[in-house]
Design a protein around this motif. Structure first.
Motif, PDB file in Angstrom:
ATOM      1  N   VAL A  44      81.833 133.084  11.390  1.00  0.00           N
ATOM      2  CA  VAL A  44      83.085 133.573  10.796  1.00  0.00           C
ATOM      3  C   VAL A  44      84.029 134.074  11.882  1.00  0.00           C
ATOM      4  O   VAL A  44      85.236 133.790  11.869  1.00  0.00           O
ATOM      5  N   GLY A  45      83.479 134.820  12.846  1.00  0.00           N
ATOM      6  CA  GLY A  45      84.310 135.313  13.942  1.00  0.00           C
ATOM      7  C   GLY A  45      84.913 134.191  14.755  1.00  0.00           C
ATOM      8  O   GLY A  45      86.108 134.208  15.089  1.00  0.00           O
ATOM      9  N   ILE A  46      84.106 133.185  15.069  1.00  0.00           N
ATOM     10  CA  ILE A  46      84.600 132.042  15.830  1.00  0.00           C
ATOM     11  C   ILE A  46      85.631 131.255  15.024  1.00  0.00           C
ATOM     12  O   ILE A  46      86.604 130.728  15.569  1.00  0.00           O
ATOM     13  N   ALA A  47      85.441 131.185  13.697  1.00  0.00           N
ATOM     14  CA  ALA A  47      86.373 130.448  12.846  1.00  0.00           C
ATOM     15  C   ALA A  47      87.704 131.170  12.699  1.00  0.00           C
ATOM     16  O   ALA A  47      88.778 130.561  12.783  1.00  0.00           O
ATOM     17  N   VAL A  48      87.637 132.479  12.474  1.00  0.00           N
ATOM     18  CA  VAL A  48      88.862 133.250  12.233  1.00  0.00           C
ATOM     19  C   VAL A  48      89.606 133.533  13.537  1.00  0.00           C
ATOM     20  O   VAL A  48      90.846 133.595  13.555  1.00  0.00           O
TER      21      VAL A  48
ATOM     22  N   GLY B  15      85.540 126.191  14.103  1.00  0.00           N
ATOM     23  CA  GLY B  15      84.776 127.401  13.819  1.00  0.00           C
ATOM     24  C   GLY B  15      84.152 127.388  12.437  1.00  0.00           C
ATOM     25  O   GLY B  15      83.038 127.891  12.240  1.00  0.00           O
ATOM     26  N   LEU B  16      84.852 126.824  11.448  1.00  0.00           N
ATOM     27  CA  LEU B  16      84.284 126.711  10.106  1.00  0.00           C
ATOM     28  C   LEU B  16      83.044 125.821  10.120  1.00  0.00           C
ATOM     29  O   LEU B  16      82.061 126.095   9.417  1.00  0.00           O
ATOM     30  N   MET B  17      83.079 124.767  10.911  1.00  0.00           N
ATOM     31  CA  MET B  17      81.891 123.906  11.050  1.00  0.00           C
ATOM     32  C   MET B  17      80.737 124.682  11.672  1.00  0.00           C
ATOM     33  O   MET B  17      79.579 124.540  11.264  1.00  0.00           O
ATOM     34  N   VAL B  18      81.049 125.534  12.662  1.00  0.00           N
ATOM     35  CA  VAL B  18      80.013 126.389  13.262  1.00  0.00           C
ATOM     36  C   VAL B  18      79.375 127.265  12.189  1.00  0.00           C
ATOM     37  O   VAL B  18      78.146 127.365  12.082  1.00  0.00           O
ATOM     38  N   ALA B  19      80.216 127.906  11.366  1.00  0.00           N
ATOM     39  CA  ALA B  19      79.708 128.828  10.346  1.00  0.00           C
ATOM     40  C   ALA B  19      78.870 128.109   9.306  1.00  0.00           C
ATOM     41  O   ALA B  19      77.758 128.540   8.967  1.00  0.00           O
ATOM     42  N   VAL B  20      79.367 127.003   8.776  1.00  0.00           N
ATOM     43  CA  VAL B  20      78.669 126.270   7.716  1.00  0.00           C
ATOM     44  C   VAL B  20      77.320 125.751   8.198  1.00  0.00           C
ATOM     45  O   VAL B  20      76.294 125.883   7.526  1.00  0.00           O
ATOM     46  N   PHE B  21      77.302 125.179   9.392  1.00  0.00           N
ATOM     47  CA  PHE B  21      76.051 124.595   9.877  1.00  0.00           C
ATOM     48  C   PHE B  21      75.101 125.652  10.433  1.00  0.00           C
ATOM     49  O   PHE B  21      73.901 125.399  10.527  1.00  0.00           O
ATOM     50  N   SER B  22      75.612 126.836  10.787  1.00  0.00           N
ATOM     51  CA  SER B  22      74.717 127.929  11.162  1.00  0.00           C
ATOM     52  C   SER B  22      73.913 128.408   9.962  1.00  0.00           C
ATOM     53  O   SER B  22      72.708 128.671  10.062  1.00  0.00           O
TER      54      SER B  22
END
Length: 423
Positions: A149-153, A252-259
């Protein structure tokens, strides 16, 4: 069987855990926050891309070195005081970076920011693991969700505030971190000073253990590719600040979803080793596509966003594996692992700028793809250790206490060292 299976949701947590998780979100914003303003910083402050990339290098290299001292500090003043100290340092230095008028000043203040970041992130993971409901796997998922979330936002906030002024993102982080600091002070209960003090040398000594060193070197090479994409891709895109913010928000959203969802699903079906081999191979191919088609804006944007999926999977699976493969206390393992991997992340953006200056804009990504591919070869040398880590995670999911497993592992390690010295 995956260690992620269970009936307790990782998102049903005490208020203190949510306070630390919120602070984690703001802290991780600092990673992608500066991405959208890199080109404008280069233009406004008359700096080359390699000079601007030092914002990543100073931040991450100082974070890496400071990780070696986090256990020494927290074992003497307690986890909460360490969290508060880290957050305070971030607030001060992010504000100073925003007030600076030169690229050298910003780079220097980002280094101070990295010191606070190290104190915070190493301790926050240990606090979340110790306090969260839902077991170790649930705590890691919550932590990686905060990271995602932090990386996405972060890029979106950086794009919005950076559209007003390049100073905006730095002042924005200072305000948000001040809120996180207040939440930590109010909601996190005072933590006692640990009875056992951690020595400064403990994280470096921990790297003598083959499993931890293998995972750390793999992460160093993987982070070289990761931060090559993060730190240099904005320059060949040649987009506006807000447009770059949206691109890296998608990443970043891809990072969050796949994490949160992709990593558990992949590990449940392939196991730790095969999941990491496949993920690293696909990530290397993705960076290779960026290298081959750097001049194609559409391809570059799509490949950068897709890279977030591989980063999310790798972050979650690797973090859990490190915490279970190392025969040392988890805070020490976290510090050792963080030290090695952040070195790769810190050097890569600066090296990318220099490679582009001396060769062409494709060269940094060719090197990044090669680094990730080498990471697969390094990881393969510890294949049996990954199998042991998977068995340990299954045992924890079955109800064996982490402390019991750590005590048994330390006993086995001590016996092994005694036998080795005797022979």
């Amino acid at each position: 069987m995956s260690s992620h299976q269970g009936t307790v949701s990782p998102f049903r947590q005490p208020k203190a855990v949510w306070a630390v998780a919120f602070a984690c979100v703001i802290s991780f914003m600092g990673i992608g926050l500066v991405d959208p303003i890199l080109p404008s910083l280069s233009h406004d402050l008359h700096a080359t891309p390699s000079q601007v990339s030092l914002l990543f290098t100073s931040y991450l290299v100082v974070t890496a070195v400071a990780m070696l001292f986090t256990g020494f500090v927290s074992s003497r003043i307690g986890a909460k005081r360490t969290l508060v100290a880290g957050l305070t340092v971030i607030v001060v230095f992010s504000a100073l970076a925003g007030a600076s008028g030169s690229i050298s000043g910003i780079v220097g203040f980002r280094a101070g920011w990295g010191l606070g970041n190290a104190l915070f992130i190493a301790t926050s993971l240990a606090v979340i693991v110790a306090s969260a409901s839902g077991g170790f796997a649930g705590a890691i998922i919550l932590y990686e969700t905060a990271l995602g979330v932090g990386i996405a936002v972060g890029p979106l906030l950086g794009g919005v505030l950076g559209g007003i002024s390049w100073r905006g993102p730095f002042f924005g982080v200072a305000v948000l971190m001040a809120i996180a600091l207040i939440a930590t002070l109010v909601l996190v209960e005072p933590t006692p000073t640990p009875a056992r003090k951690t020595s400064i040398a403990a994280p470096l000594k921990a790297l003598r253990h083959r499993g931890l060193l293998t995972m750390g070197l793999t992460a160093l090479l993987y982070n070289w590719g990761f931060f090559t994409v993060l730190g240099y891709a904005p320059f060949p895109m040649d987009l506006g600040t807000l447009q770059l913010g949206w691109v890296f928000t998608g990443w970043g959203l891809m990072v969050a979803v796949f994490s949160v969802w992709g990593a558990p699903w992949l590990q449940a079906r392939l196991g730790i080793a095969k999941a990491l081999y496949l993920n690293l191979a696909l990530f290397a191919v993705d960076i290779l596509v960026i290298a081959l088609f750097t001049d194609s804006l559409a391809t570059l944007i799509i490949a950068v966003i897709v890279a977030g999926a591989f980063i999310g999977v790798n972050n979650t699976i690797t973090t859990q594996a490190v915490m279970t493969v190392a025969p040392v206390e988890r805070p020490v393992a976290s510090a050792s692992y963080g030290f090695v991997r952040f070195i790769g992340g810190g050097l890569a953006p600066y090296a990318a700028g220099k490679l582009a200056e001396h060769y062409d804009i494709h060269a940094p990504f060719y090197v990044g793809a090669l680094a990730v591919a080498l990471g697969i070869a390094v990881l393969a040398t510890g294949h049996k250790l990954l199998a042991a880590a998977e068995r340990a995670q299954v045992a924890e999911a079955a109800g064996q206490a982490p402390e019991q497993r750590e005590h048994e592992t330390l006993e086995r390690q001590a016996v092994a060292e005694d036998v080795g010295s005797a022979s």
